[in-house]
Write an enzyme that holds these catalytic residues in place. Structure first.
Site, PDB file in Angstrom:
ATOM      1  N   SER A  13      34.093  36.436  28.010  1.00  0.00           N
ATOM      2  CA  SER A  13      33.076  35.863  27.110  1.00  0.00           C
ATOM      3  C   SER A  13      31.699  35.868  27.762  1.00  0.00           C
ATOM      4  O   SER A  13      30.687  36.100  27.092  1.00  0.00           O
ATOM      5  CB  SER A  13      33.466  34.438  26.686  1.00  0.00           C
ATOM      6  OG  SER A  13      33.361  33.530  27.753  1.00  0.00           O
ATOM      7  N   ASN A  14      31.641  35.646  29.083  1.00  0.00           N
ATOM      8  CA  ASN A  14      30.341  35.733  29.764  1.00  0.00           C
ATOM      9  C   ASN A  14      29.825  37.158  29.776  1.00  0.00           C
ATOM     10  O   ASN A  14      28.623  37.398  29.634  1.00  0.00           O
ATOM     11  CB  ASN A  14      30.455  35.197  31.195  1.00  0.00           C
ATOM     12  CG  ASN A  14      30.321  33.687  31.257  1.00  0.00           C
ATOM     13  OD1 ASN A  14      29.240  33.144  31.045  1.00  0.00           O
ATOM     14  ND2 ASN A  14      31.413  33.007  31.505  1.00  0.00           N
ATOM     15  N   ARG A  65      43.378  43.115  50.961  1.00  0.00           N
ATOM     16  CA  ARG A  65      42.166  42.861  50.184  1.00  0.00           C
ATOM     17  C   ARG A  65      41.184  44.011  50.320  1.00  0.00           C
ATOM     18  O   ARG A  65      40.594  44.449  49.312  1.00  0.00           O
ATOM     19  CB  ARG A  65      41.491  41.559  50.645  1.00  0.00           C
ATOM     20  CG  ARG A  65      42.154  40.297  50.165  1.00  0.00           C
ATOM     21  CD  ARG A  65      41.316  39.076  50.571  1.00  0.00           C
ATOM     22  NE  ARG A  65      41.990  37.844  50.169  1.00  0.00           N
ATOM     23  CZ  ARG A  65      41.936  37.328  48.938  1.00  0.00           C
ATOM     24  NH1 ARG A  65      41.236  37.955  48.002  1.00  0.00           N
ATOM     25  NH2 ARG A  65      42.578  36.229  48.622  1.00  0.00           N
ATOM     26  N   ARG A  91      38.807  36.838  41.842  1.00  0.00           N
ATOM     27  CA  ARG A  91      39.277  37.218  43.174  1.00  0.00           C
ATOM     28  C   ARG A  91      38.233  36.807  44.212  1.00  0.00           C
ATOM     29  O   ARG A  91      37.032  36.977  43.984  1.00  0.00           O
ATOM     30  CB  ARG A  91      39.503  38.732  43.263  1.00  0.00           C
ATOM     31  CG  ARG A  91      40.483  39.294  42.266  1.00  0.00           C
ATOM     32  CD  ARG A  91      41.858  38.713  42.393  1.00  0.00           C
ATOM     33  NE  ARG A  91      42.497  39.054  43.663  1.00  0.00           N
ATOM     34  CZ  ARG A  91      43.579  38.422  44.147  1.00  0.00           C
ATOM     35  NH1 ARG A  91      44.074  37.398  43.485  1.00  0.00           N
ATOM     36  NH2 ARG A  91      44.132  38.792  45.274  1.00  0.00           N
ATOM     37  N   HIS A 109      29.598  29.926  38.124  1.00  0.00           N
ATOM     38  CA  HIS A 109      30.658  28.992  38.521  1.00  0.00           C
ATOM     39  C   HIS A 109      30.584  27.767  37.603  1.00  0.00           C
ATOM     40  O   HIS A 109      29.488  27.228  37.392  1.00  0.00           O
ATOM     41  CB  HIS A 109      30.464  28.591  39.993  1.00  0.00           C
ATOM     42  CG  HIS A 109      31.475  27.621  40.486  1.00  0.00           C
ATOM     43  ND1 HIS A 109      32.748  27.979  40.861  1.00  0.00           N
ATOM     44  CD2 HIS A 109      31.392  26.275  40.669  1.00  0.00           C
ATOM     45  CE1 HIS A 109      33.406  26.901  41.246  1.00  0.00           C
ATOM     46  NE2 HIS A 109      32.624  25.865  41.137  1.00  0.00           N
ATOM     47  N   GLU A 174      27.279  28.313  29.737  1.00  0.00           N
ATOM     48  CA  GLU A 174      27.348  29.509  30.594  1.00  0.00           C
ATOM     49  C   GLU A 174      26.767  30.717  29.859  1.00  0.00           C
ATOM     50  O   GLU A 174      26.027  31.527  30.434  1.00  0.00           O
ATOM     51  CB  GLU A 174      28.799  29.808  30.978  1.00  0.00           C
ATOM     52  CG  GLU A 174      29.407  28.793  31.920  1.00  0.00           C
ATOM     53  CD  GLU A 174      30.828  29.141  32.306  1.00  0.00           C
ATOM     54  OE1 GLU A 174      31.132  30.329  32.542  1.00  0.00           O
ATOM     55  OE2 GLU A 174      31.635  28.205  32.372  1.00  0.00           O
TER      56      GLU A 174
HETATM   57  C1  GRF Z   1      35.752  30.391  32.488  1.00  0.00           C
HETATM   58  O1  GRF Z   1      36.540  29.334  32.998  1.00  0.00           O
HETATM   59  C2  GRF Z   1      34.351  30.224  32.950  1.00  0.00           C
HETATM   60  O2  GRF Z   1      34.023  28.847  33.097  1.00  0.00           O
HETATM   61  C3  GRF Z   1      34.338  30.889  34.294  1.00  0.00           C
HETATM   62  O3  GRF Z   1      35.267  31.974  34.193  1.00  0.00           O
HETATM   63  C4  GRF Z   1      36.236  31.670  33.147  1.00  0.00           C
HETATM   64  C5  GRF Z   1      36.424  32.790  32.175  1.00  0.00           C
HETATM   65  O4  GRF Z   1      35.183  33.238  31.743  1.00  0.00           O
HETATM   66  N1  GRF Z   1      33.023  31.378  34.623  1.00  0.00           N
HETATM   67  P1  GRF Z   1      35.047  34.515  30.748  1.00  0.00           P
HETATM   68  O5  GRF Z   1      35.309  34.009  29.354  1.00  0.00           O
HETATM   69  O6  GRF Z   1      36.104  35.540  31.166  1.00  0.00           O
HETATM   70  O7  GRF Z   1      33.642  34.980  30.937  1.00  0.00           O
END
Ligand code: GRF
Length: 196
Positions: A13-14, A65, A91, A109, A174
């Site tokens: 979503s971000n 890693r 990760r 974050h 966010e």
């Molecule tokens: C969410 O918990 C957000 O708070 C953190 O990463 C998680 C998933 O974010 N930044 P997204 O929807 O995959 O961007």
């Protein structure tokens, strides 16, 4: 045009908020969305938006890693990004990987850093009885969740809030904060963005 690669682990979503803002503002272009999980939902969303995608499953690498990161970096470097945005990327990166991109790698974050680095940030804020929660965009350095702060957004913690209701309220912020920070960062301006 500034080239931006976005790393995700889940729904993205971000990533969608960043892509939408870049395309609306025309100040940068998304050149890659990469995930550490081939099943990350955000990969299909990015592909549907015409953005090149890559997936490197971290699981076959086990404790190696560096091996995982080398495979990931190959995809990143092929896209020639100017900036790397970690967006729900789950990760922990080694100092070697970070050194390759330090100074041009951002992360979001879900807490008001320096409070609550690490996981379960909303549960910890609720347990502490905090009046507010929020999110932070910071430059990624070898110190986990502790790089220079580039922006913060605060939300009130309301009576009856659960981890889920608080997470939803913070996630909305966010999606406002990260694009606002990226716009400023692309201009070379590292003055922190504060959204209340
Ligand atoms: C969410 O918990 C957000 O708070 C953190 O990463 C998680 C998933 O974010 N930044 P997204 O929807 O995959 O961007």
């Amino acid at each position: 045009m500034t080239r931006v690669a976005i790393l995700i682990s889940g729904g993205g979503s971000n990533m969608l908020a960043l892509v939408g803002d870049m395309r609306q503002g025309g100040y940068a272009e998304p050149v890659l969305v990469a995930a550490n999980d081939p099943l990350a939902g955000g990969l299909a969303k990015a592909a549907a938006l015409g953005i090149p995608t890559a997936a490197v499953d971290h699981r076959p690498f086990g404790r190696d890693r560096e091996g995982f990161e080398a495979a990931l970096a190959a995809h990143i470097d092929a896209a020639k990004p100017d900036i790397l945005c970690l967006a729900g990327f789950m990760r922990i990166l080694t100092p070697g990987f970070i050194a390759r991109y330090q100074g041009r790698m951002l992360n979001i974050h879900p807490s008001l850093l320096p409070k609550y680095p690490g996981l379960h940030t909303h549960a910890r804020a609720l347990a502490a009885g905090d009046s507010h929660a929020g999110c932070t965009v910071h430059e990624v350095t070898a110190d986990l969740d502790a790089g220079p702060i580039l922006g913060q957004a605060r939300v009130p913690i309301l009576p009856g809030d659960t981890e889920a209701t608080l997470a939803t309220r913070v996630l909305e912020e966010e999606h406002r904060l990260y694009p606002a920070v990226l716009r400023r960062f692309v201009q070379g301006d590292r003055t922190p963005v504060y959204l209340d």
